[in-house]
Design an enzyme around this catalytic site. Structure first.
Site, mmCIF file in Angstrom:
data_model
loop_
_atom_site.group_PDB
_atom_site.id
_atom_site.type_symbol
_atom_site.label_atom_id
_atom_site.label_comp_id
_atom_site.label_asym_id
_atom_site.label_seq_id
_atom_site.Cartn_x
_atom_site.Cartn_y
_atom_site.Cartn_z
ATOM 1 C CE1 TYR A 54 67.760 33.632 -26.093
ATOM 2 C CE2 TYR A 54 69.871 33.988 -25.017
ATOM 3 C CZ TYR A 54 69.144 33.702 -26.152
ATOM 4 O OH TYR A 54 69.773 33.503 -27.343
ATOM 5 C CD GLU B 295 72.727 32.390 -28.258
ATOM 6 O OE1 GLU B 295 72.694 33.045 -27.188
ATOM 7 O OE2 GLU B 295 71.830 32.448 -29.120
#
Ligand code: FAD
Length: 388
Positions: free
Chosen positions: A95, A137
């Site tokens: 990310y 997630e």
């Protein structure tokens, strides 16, 4: 939590960024994949060329940013994307890299139109959105049957039509198989000889759960003179043989049969979009009132035909061949349309559809026109989220 000023800035600049959305994300991918080429092993490199990936990312980021006051509003979309990320083995450490290049792209494309304060606000907003995905997630990885990739042997390869071939997969470790929800998919990691990057694709499980194999059914994306053939499907069809071993990620996906209702089930598929619906059909045909309608160009490309053998199954061929006509192999020539549909399936039903883009739009339009409530309409699209 972001302060009010930051949220105001982000919301106020969403339209500006959205206007340049694809320019920004196209620039973002180009730079990131040049400077961090190892990431090419994670992205679908064909979708880089046809522009679908940048479009999907742009749509997702702007949708999230416009709901920065209350990110729960994007929960359903986030759920679908997170399932896909888990099947691709996207990790928290990915990310910040995306964030870094996204901010660079915003600065470079918009130049003087954005000042430092705007960039800072977007950096914070991105962090907030990333944290949301990472936490969703994380939960999914914990619940997943296995993490990352598990090796599977191609136990059997079966030609189903001129274009579709099934692969029966058994775990190489001889261990047991997880159950899954009919409609879910697995991820496959393809290291194609002579192709420089690992490619990852999803394939819906096309058989009912509870077998000693997982089955996928793959359409050959042949390409044309102008367009190159599909990378992974061609590799599977032409090169992968029985006995070969392929890395597979655990079943995932939020398109699955809602087993908490007893309403009739209507399955509508176009082309290879029949795979998730076939799994649903097999699982539920003896338990519920199920209707299965499948549209194909003609009988030659209609895969898994003999598995659609119940009473309430309907076959629609766009242009039936002479052989289709002789065999009376179809119920309707042409397309699935609302006038026909309302005569063959009940309205008080749960609808599931999957197929090529035009088919998806037609089904969505027909069900809306018929007045089917949104909560009874479910679909899977085989392209990147947000590009339909
Ligand atoms: P790619 O290389 O990704 O190419 C995709 C298409 O673009 C091809 O038609 C190719 O000819 C064309 N193309 C190539 N280069 C260009 C270019 N430069 N410009 C324009 N077009 C180009 N597929 C199945 O067959 N069965 C399934 O059950 C199935 N389930 C799926 C489930 C999910 C949830 C998703 C997201 C997808 C599913 N798919 C399924 C689709 C599958 O994941 C792949 O996208 C498909 O097999 C094509 O991959 P590929 O690598 O062969 O083609």
């Amino acid at each position: 939590r972001l302060d009010e000023r930051t949220r105001e800035i982000v919301k106020a600049t969403v339209p500006v960024l959205a206007e340049h959305g694809e320019a920004i994300t196209t620039h973002f991918y180009k730079r990131m994949l040049t400077e961090r080429p190892e990431l090419k092993n994670y992205f679908n490199m064909t979708h880089q060329k046809d522009g679908k990936q940048p479009r999907a990312l742009a749509n997702a980021v702007y949708a999230a940013a416009s709901h920065i006051d209350d990110l729960s509003a994007i929960a359903p979309a986030a759920e679908t994307i997170a399932e896909k990320h888990v099947s691709l083995n996207i990790r928290p450490e990915h990310y910040p890299i995306i964030g870094e290049y996204l901010l660079k792209a915003i600065k470079e494309v918009l130049g003087d139109a954005v000042d430092e304060e705007v960039i800072d606000a977007w950096e914070l907003a991105y962090g907030e959105i990333a944290d949301l995905f990472i936490s969703i997630e994380d939960e999914k990885y914990k619940a997943s049957a296995w993490t990352g990739y598990r090796l599977f042997t191609i136990h059997k390869k079966v030609k189903e039509s001129e274009e579709i071939t099934s692969f029966y997969l058994k775990p190489e470790d001889g261990g047991s198989l997880p159950s899954y929800r009919p409609g879910q998919y697995i991820g496959i990691k393809a290291d194609i000889p002579d192709y420089p990057h690992t490619q990852r694709r999803q394939y819906s499980l096309s058989d009912a759960p509870g077998k000693d194999y997982l089955r996928i059914s793959v359409k050959r994306e042949g390409g044309t003179e102008e367009i190159p053939a599909g990378l992974v499907s061609t590799w599977l069809h032409d090169q992968v043989q029985e006995g070969d071993v392929v890395p597979i990620s655990a079943p995932a996906g939020d398109f699955y049969l809602n087993e908490s209702t007893s309403r009739p089930v209507v399955l509508l598929s176009g082309g290879v979009g029949l795979t998730p619906l076939m799994s649903m059909y097999k699982k539920t045909r003896d338990e519920r009132d199920v209707y299965f309608i499948h549209a194909a160009r003609n009988g030659g490309v209609h895969g898994l035909k003999e598995e659609m053998d119940g009473e309430q199954t309907y076959v629609v061929y766009e242009t039936p061949s002479e052989e289709d006509k002789t065999l009376a192999a179809y119920d309707k020539a042409g397309y699935v349309d609302l006038d026909w549909l309302r005569n063959v399936v009940p309205k008080e039903a749960d609808f599931y559809f999957c197929g090529p883009e035009g088919f998806m739009r037609a089904m969505n339009g027909a069900l809306h026109e018929w007045g089917i409530p949104d909560e009874q309409v479910n679909y899977e699209f085989f392209g990147p989220k947000g590009t339909l």
